[in-house]
Write an enzyme that holds these catalytic residues in place. Structure first.
Site, mmCIF file in Angstrom:
data_model
loop_
_atom_site.group_PDB
_atom_site.id
_atom_site.type_symbol
_atom_site.label_atom_id
_atom_site.label_comp_id
_atom_site.label_asym_id
_atom_site.label_seq_id
_atom_site.Cartn_x
_atom_site.Cartn_y
_atom_site.Cartn_z
ATOM 1 N N SER A 200 -8.120 10.627 -8.097
ATOM 2 C CA SER A 200 -8.734 9.440 -8.315
ATOM 3 C C SER A 200 -9.696 9.515 -8.813
ATOM 4 O O SER A 200 -10.996 10.098 -8.138
ATOM 5 C CB SER A 200 -8.869 8.151 -6.582
ATOM 6 O OG SER A 200 -8.819 7.537 -7.173
ATOM 7 N N HIS A 202 -12.567 7.215 -9.215
ATOM 8 C CA HIS A 202 -13.055 6.329 -7.751
ATOM 9 C C HIS A 202 -13.832 7.623 -6.858
ATOM 10 O O HIS A 202 -15.373 7.066 -6.266
ATOM 11 C CB HIS A 202 -13.287 5.172 -7.543
ATOM 12 C CG HIS A 202 -12.367 4.590 -6.345
ATOM 13 N ND1 HIS A 202 -13.055 4.483 -4.866
ATOM 14 C CD2 HIS A 202 -11.152 4.758 -5.894
ATOM 15 C CE1 HIS A 202 -11.683 4.470 -4.367
ATOM 16 N NE2 HIS A 202 -10.737 4.599 -4.585
ATOM 17 N N CYS A 332 -10.256 2.654 4.149
ATOM 18 C CA CYS A 332 -8.978 1.518 3.842
ATOM 19 C C CYS A 332 -8.160 1.306 5.267
ATOM 20 O O CYS A 332 -7.530 0.190 5.061
ATOM 21 C CB CYS A 332 -7.999 3.029 3.199
ATOM 22 S SG CYS A 332 -8.587 3.966 1.537
#
Ligand code: PLP
Length: 388
Positions: A200, A202, A332
């Site tokens: 990913s 980010h 998350c």
């Protein structure tokens, strides 16, 4: 307003100014659709290819083994959905995952109602190799295994090279979620031997909403597309490409390749400094692998520990009032009052899990950040201990 002290790099990272500079033309004058056959579009397609090469170089893959996605979650979902489709069609209906996978893996399997074998980890978060082998030998219905390369909460780095060898000898498709490891530790997919790997942008100073799935060439015929429509990503992942995001991801990967060693040295020094400050406070216990050990089994930037008699959430809230950003569990999952499934999996009680916090450092942090954090940390730990 106090200066922001950001110590939550596992949640996300700031965009590097060099990454943003590379992205800007693709957000402004270079707006072509990469599928079109004129200069504007062809330049965008070329920029995507260059980024693909950079990502591939960072993990020793071939550029055409890299497929851009919207992030780590999509990569995980795609890897598992497609390998399970193939596996089920060949009569093997089960998937093995570890008990500390990110929800992008574990919740996905649950939601899809797959037959899941969940292998427990030990007190430091490591998967036992012998038990893994026993599962794959005794349960011939297991066709896919997904074990993360590095855990997002406690930073444990799993023995993926050996796990994938065991998977191979049992004819099991092996995927690893490398979202937290990619760009932070050396990864060589040829040595690792995995079939698929998720990453990913980010988490490495690129923007949010861009990621990739590495799919080893020889397994490609077994993998079906997950997002269906146009012929983008060689027909494997439809939707007009996020050109600026991809360019940023490529540049961030290049910077990781060039600066990984120096960044990790800086982070190690910051961590030692922080640990020396924490020593001044009693009743602090590492979650996972010992924090003072300098080995390859824990990500260098990860500190997850519990503080006797202190609510992690209360501490986080108080620090947030001073503009100091740390985490309890994974970003998350914030807002979920349940104790972290990872901390429970390594044997912590609910109370101990609730007394835990996670600090994840980055090369952007300074010794001054640590000083400011330590000052308020000490103040609030004492305060909470006196009132609770
Ligand atoms: N896997 C792990 C281990 C993660 O830490 C994260 C994000 O925190 C993800 C997957 C999801 O990645 P993304 O936010 O790019 O969807």
């Amino acid at each position: 307003m106090d200066k922001t002290i950001y110590l939550d790099m596992a949640a996300t990272t700031p965009i590097d100014s060099r990454v943003l500079d590379k992205m800007m033309p693709w957000l402004t004058s270079e707006y072509g659709n990469p599928s079109t056959q004129y200069g504007l579009g062809e330049r965008a397609a070329g920029a995507i290819y260059k980024a693909r090469e950079e990502i591939a170089l960072l993990i020793n893959a071939d550029p055409d083994e890299i497929y851009f996605t919207s992030g780590g979650t999509e990569s995980d979902n795609w890897a598992i959905a497609s390998s399970m489709e193939y596996s089920k069609a060949n009569g093997r209906n089960s998937i093995l995952v570890s008990s500390i996978e990110h929800h992008a893996v574990s919740k996905f399997c649950e939601e899809k109602k797959y037959d899941v074998v969940e292998q427990e980890v030990d007190w430091c978060g490591l998967i036992d190799l012998y038990t893994f082998q026993e599962w794959l030998r005794s349960r011939r219905d297991i066709g896919v295994a997904s074990i993360m390369l590095a855990n997002n909460e406690i930073g444990t780095v799993e023995p993926i090279e050996t796990l994938s060898l065991i998977a191979k000898s049992n004819n099991v498709i092996f995927h690893t979620d490398a979202v937290q490891a990619f760009g932070h530790i050396p990864i060589d997919v040829k040595k690792l031997g995995v079939h698929m790997l998720s990453a990913s942008g980010h988490k490495i100073n690129a923007p949010k909403g861009i990621g990739c799935l590495y799919i080893r060439k020889d397994i490609m015929p077994k993998i079906s597309p997950y997002i269906i429509g146009g012929y983008q990503e060689r027909g494997m992942r439809a939707s007009t490409e996020n050109v600026a995001g991809i360019v940023g991801f490529g540049e961030a990967a290049r910077l990781c390749r060039e600066e990984m060693n120096i960044r990790n040295e800086e982070i190690h020094l910051l961590k030692l400094y922080l640990l020396s400050k924490l020593e001044e406070i009693s009743g602090i216990h590492a979650n996972g692998i010992d924090l003072t050990e300098n080995n390859n089994y824990r990500l260098k930037n990860n500190l997850n520990f519990r503080i006797d008699g202190v609510s992690g959430t209360r501490l986080q809230q108080l620090l947030a009032e001073k503009n100091i950003c740390i985490s309890v569990g994974s970003a998350c999952n914030s807002g979920n009052p349940e104790p972290s499934h990872v901390l429970k999996a390594i044997g912590l009680s609910d109370k101990q899990a609730h007394e835990s916090i996670r600090i994840t450092l980055g090369h952007e942090n300074t010794f001054e950040d640590i000083d400011i954090f330590s000052k308020w940390f000490k103040t609030y730990v004492n305060l909470l201990r006196n009132i609770e």
